[in-house]
Design a protein around this motif. Structure first.
Motif, PDB file in Angstrom:
ATOM      1  N   GLY A   1      -6.639  -1.997   3.983  1.00  0.00           N
ATOM      2  CA  GLY A   1      -5.923  -1.742   5.220  1.00  0.00           C
ATOM      3  C   GLY A   1      -5.397  -0.324   5.294  1.00  0.00           C
ATOM      4  O   GLY A   1      -5.767   0.540   4.501  1.00  0.00           O
ATOM      5  N   ASN A   2      -4.537  -0.112   6.274  1.00  0.00           N
ATOM      6  CA  ASN A   2      -3.992   1.237   6.481  1.00  0.00           C
ATOM      7  C   ASN A   2      -2.473   1.234   6.652  1.00  0.00           C
ATOM      8  O   ASN A   2      -1.919   2.124   7.297  1.00  0.00           O
ATOM      9  CB  ASN A   2      -4.663   1.904   7.687  1.00  0.00           C
ATOM     10  CG  ASN A   2      -4.458   1.099   8.965  1.00  0.00           C
ATOM     11  OD1 ASN A   2      -3.849   0.037   8.945  1.00  0.00           O
ATOM     12  ND2 ASN A   2      -4.990   1.618  10.066  1.00  0.00           N
ATOM     13  N   GLU A   3      -1.812   0.243   6.091  1.00  0.00           N
ATOM     14  CA  GLU A   3      -0.350   0.199   6.190  1.00  0.00           C
ATOM     15  C   GLU A   3       0.262   1.318   5.344  1.00  0.00           C
ATOM     16  O   GLU A   3       0.062   1.359   4.134  1.00  0.00           O
ATOM     17  CB  GLU A   3       0.182  -1.151   5.701  1.00  0.00           C
ATOM     18  CG  GLU A   3       0.136  -2.258   6.740  1.00  0.00           C
ATOM     19  CD  GLU A   3       0.903  -3.477   6.255  1.00  0.00           C
ATOM     20  OE1 GLU A   3       1.797  -3.953   6.988  1.00  0.00           O
ATOM     21  OE2 GLU A   3       0.620  -3.942   5.144  1.00  0.00           O
ATOM     22  N   TYR A   4       0.997   2.183   5.988  1.00  0.00           N
ATOM     23  CA  TYR A   4       1.652   3.252   5.236  1.00  0.00           C
ATOM     24  C   TYR A   4       3.154   3.323   5.520  1.00  0.00           C
ATOM     25  O   TYR A   4       3.835   4.217   5.042  1.00  0.00           O
ATOM     26  CB  TYR A   4       0.994   4.609   5.517  1.00  0.00           C
ATOM     27  CG  TYR A   4       1.014   5.034   6.975  1.00  0.00           C
ATOM     28  CD1 TYR A   4       2.055   5.804   7.478  1.00  0.00           C
ATOM     29  CD2 TYR A   4      -0.017   4.667   7.829  1.00  0.00           C
ATOM     30  CE1 TYR A   4       2.076   6.193   8.811  1.00  0.00           C
ATOM     31  CE2 TYR A   4      -0.006   5.046   9.159  1.00  0.00           C
ATOM     32  CZ  TYR A   4       1.037   5.811   9.640  1.00  0.00           C
ATOM     33  OH  TYR A   4       1.051   6.191  10.970  1.00  0.00           O
TER      34      TYR A   4
ATOM     35  N   ASP B   1      -0.545   8.421   7.568  1.00  0.00           N
ATOM     36  CA  ASP B   1      -1.449   7.925   6.543  1.00  0.00           C
ATOM     37  C   ASP B   1      -2.106   9.105   5.829  1.00  0.00           C
ATOM     38  O   ASP B   1      -2.213  10.201   6.382  1.00  0.00           O
ATOM     39  CB  ASP B   1      -2.514   7.020   7.164  1.00  0.00           C
ATOM     40  CG  ASP B   1      -3.194   6.131   6.131  1.00  0.00           C
ATOM     41  OD1 ASP B   1      -2.789   6.176   4.946  1.00  0.00           O
ATOM     42  OD2 ASP B   1      -4.123   5.387   6.507  1.00  0.00           O
TER      43      ASP B   1
ATOM     44  N   SER C   1      -4.979  11.391   4.526  1.00  0.00           N
ATOM     45  CA  SER C   1      -6.299  11.735   5.059  1.00  0.00           C
ATOM     46  C   SER C   1      -7.373  11.508   4.001  1.00  0.00           C
ATOM     47  O   SER C   1      -7.080  11.508   2.793  1.00  0.00           O
ATOM     48  CB  SER C   1      -6.312  13.202   5.490  1.00  0.00           C
ATOM     49  OG  SER C   1      -6.188  14.057   4.359  1.00  0.00           O
TER      50      SER C   1
ATOM     51  N   ARG D   1       0.838  -1.205   0.000  1.00  0.00           N
ATOM     52  CA  ARG D   1       0.000   0.000   0.000  1.00  0.00           C
ATOM     53  C   ARG D   1       0.870   1.250   0.000  1.00  0.00           C
ATOM     54  O   ARG D   1       0.576   2.217  -0.717  1.00  0.00           O
ATOM     55  CB  ARG D   1      -0.926   0.006   1.212  1.00  0.00           C
ATOM     56  CG  ARG D   1      -1.896   1.201   1.250  1.00  0.00           C
ATOM     57  CD  ARG D   1      -2.934   1.041   2.357  1.00  0.00           C
ATOM     58  NE  ARG D   1      -3.848   2.158   2.367  1.00  0.00           N
ATOM     59  CZ  ARG D   1      -3.664   3.286   3.039  1.00  0.00           C
ATOM     60  NH1 ARG D   1      -2.545   3.433   3.774  1.00  0.00           N
ATOM     61  NH2 ARG D   1      -4.556   4.260   3.005  1.00  0.00           N
TER      62      ARG D   1
END
Length: 412
Positions: free
Chosen positions: A302-305, A183, A185, A114
């Protein structure tokens, strides 16, 4: 004193005098730059002129040389990112991401998918703004101001997306080792959607203003042409090489940040002239838009950054104030106390102007032993005197504009 040691204006003055003595030709020496509105940067060309025609040219650079490579030898790795910003400041995020990828290659860090896709989006946005500036300014240099005024508003839209991502606009200092510092916005994605909706229509109108415009064609077709062989001999990369018919693109030849996951065309020209360079950049903007859309469509859930590498990734600032472990990591990373491997590596990305490379040598200390930036502007600007020889002065302006020489990257 040897003639070779004389400044070019003095050497050319002697040539003018000698020529006048021989056959009475009216030659003159013209100083184009270093602070001239048509040179798009602080660099100089001493031209030997026969009327309006250029017989010889000698460039002088270094007017904004800031010794970035030497400064980098005395800075911890994190503090080098702002130096990369100030090279090609028209597409700073590409410089930033290229530097982080170089360190990740050194440290053998695998970035989450991601985060790689997010990097692709921001790098392609930067490529769009870079080409937008180059081509719209080329229009200005041929006497057409309207296109520049019309599309420049969209650079502002991209800068608003940058602000949502990292809080900065021009010199972004974006990202971290392993990904991004935060992450994205929802507002960043909303603004990106609006840009993808509105900009393609405006870009098509911009192309319509120029690509079949008789005045623009007369000023650019067969002007400043360079063959594929000449371009490769000089070390051209990027749009200037592809305009000459060579389909080399770092994103395809040596994929990074998951570029192999995306389908896109590498636009190429035929004649390597000013018009082909313009058209190649126009086409690349469309390909960049396609890549961004693909990245959004394929974005992993997901939110993997960022990668889980606490030894190198700065902890959240709020944790630093409340957690001793986070405070220790923060201190060690900022002060460069975390050891790095002894190595010699090279990593390149496809910058706005071509192959932007980072040659890094480390000795295990808190700073690079040696860091060299392969700046595409510095490489291809060497061909400029040959490209303008025999041209008119007005041609020299549009040739320089179509090469997209960025003084910050040229001098570094």
């Amino acid at each position: 004193m040897s003639e070779l040691l004389l400044p070019p204006e003095h050497r050319y003055a002697k040539i003018v005098k000698d020529k006048l003595n021989e056959d009475g030709s009216e030659l003159s020496v013209l100083n184009l730059g270093p602070t001239h509105p048509a040179t798009h940067g602080i660099f100089q060309n001493i031209l030997l002129m026969d009327g309006e025609r250029i017989l010889e040219a000698e460039p002088t650079i270094g007017y904004i040389h800031r010794a970035f490579e030497k400064i980098a030898e005395n800075r911890p790795f994190y503090q080098i990112t702002p130096l990369t910003d100030r090279m090609n400041y028209c597409s700073s995020p590409i410089n930033n991401m290229g530097w982080w990828m170089t360190l990740e290659k050194l440290l053998n860090i695998e970035v989450p998918k991601r985060a790689q896709y997010l990097r692709v989006i921001v790098m392609e946005l930067a490529r769009i703004t870079d080409h937008l500036i180059c081509n719209s300014i080329l229009g200005v240099d041929t006497g057409a101001y309207t296109g520049f005024l019309y599309v420049f508003q969209f650079r502002e839209k991209v800068y608003e997306i940058y602000e949502e991502i990292c809080g900065a606009r021009l010199t972004t200092n974006m990202g971290r080792i392993g990904g991004f510092e935060r992450d994205w916005s929802p507002e960043a994605f909303r603004k990106l959607d609006v840009f993808l909706r509105d900009f393609p229509v405006a870009w098509q109108e911009f192309e319509n203003l120029f690509e079949r415009n008789r005045i623009f064609l007369d000023r650019t077709v067969d002007v400043g042409a360079i063959s594929a062989e000449q371009a490769m001999a000089y070390g051209f990369t990027g749009p200037n090489l592809r305009a000459a018919g060579v389909d080399y693109d770092v994103r395809v030849a040596h994929p990074y940040s998951s570029y192999e996951d995306f389908d896109f065309i590498v636009p190429v020209g035929k004649s390597g002239d000013t018009y082909d360079r313009f058209c190649v950049r126009n086409a690349e903007v469309r390909e960049s838009l396609s890549i961004i859309r693909q990245a959004l469509d394929k974005m992993p859930a997901g939110n993997e950054y960022h990668a889980e590498v606490p030894d190198y990734y700065l902890p959240p600032k709020e944790d630093v104030y409340t957690s001793m472990e986070s405070l220790i990591y923060h201190f060690k990373i900022v002060m460069g106390e975390v050891p790095v491997p002894v190595a010699e590596i090279y990593h390149a990305v496809e910058g706005g102007n071509g192959e932007l490379g980072f040659y890094l040598v480390t000795d295990g200390s808190r700073t690079p032993y040696r860091l060299h930036f392969r700046r595409p502007c510095f490489i291809y600007y060497q061909a400029y005197p040959e490209m303008i020889k025999g041209s008119l002065l007005s041609d020299a302006i549009v040739i320089l504009s179509s090469l997209n020489v960025i003084a910050g990257e040229l001098d570094a």
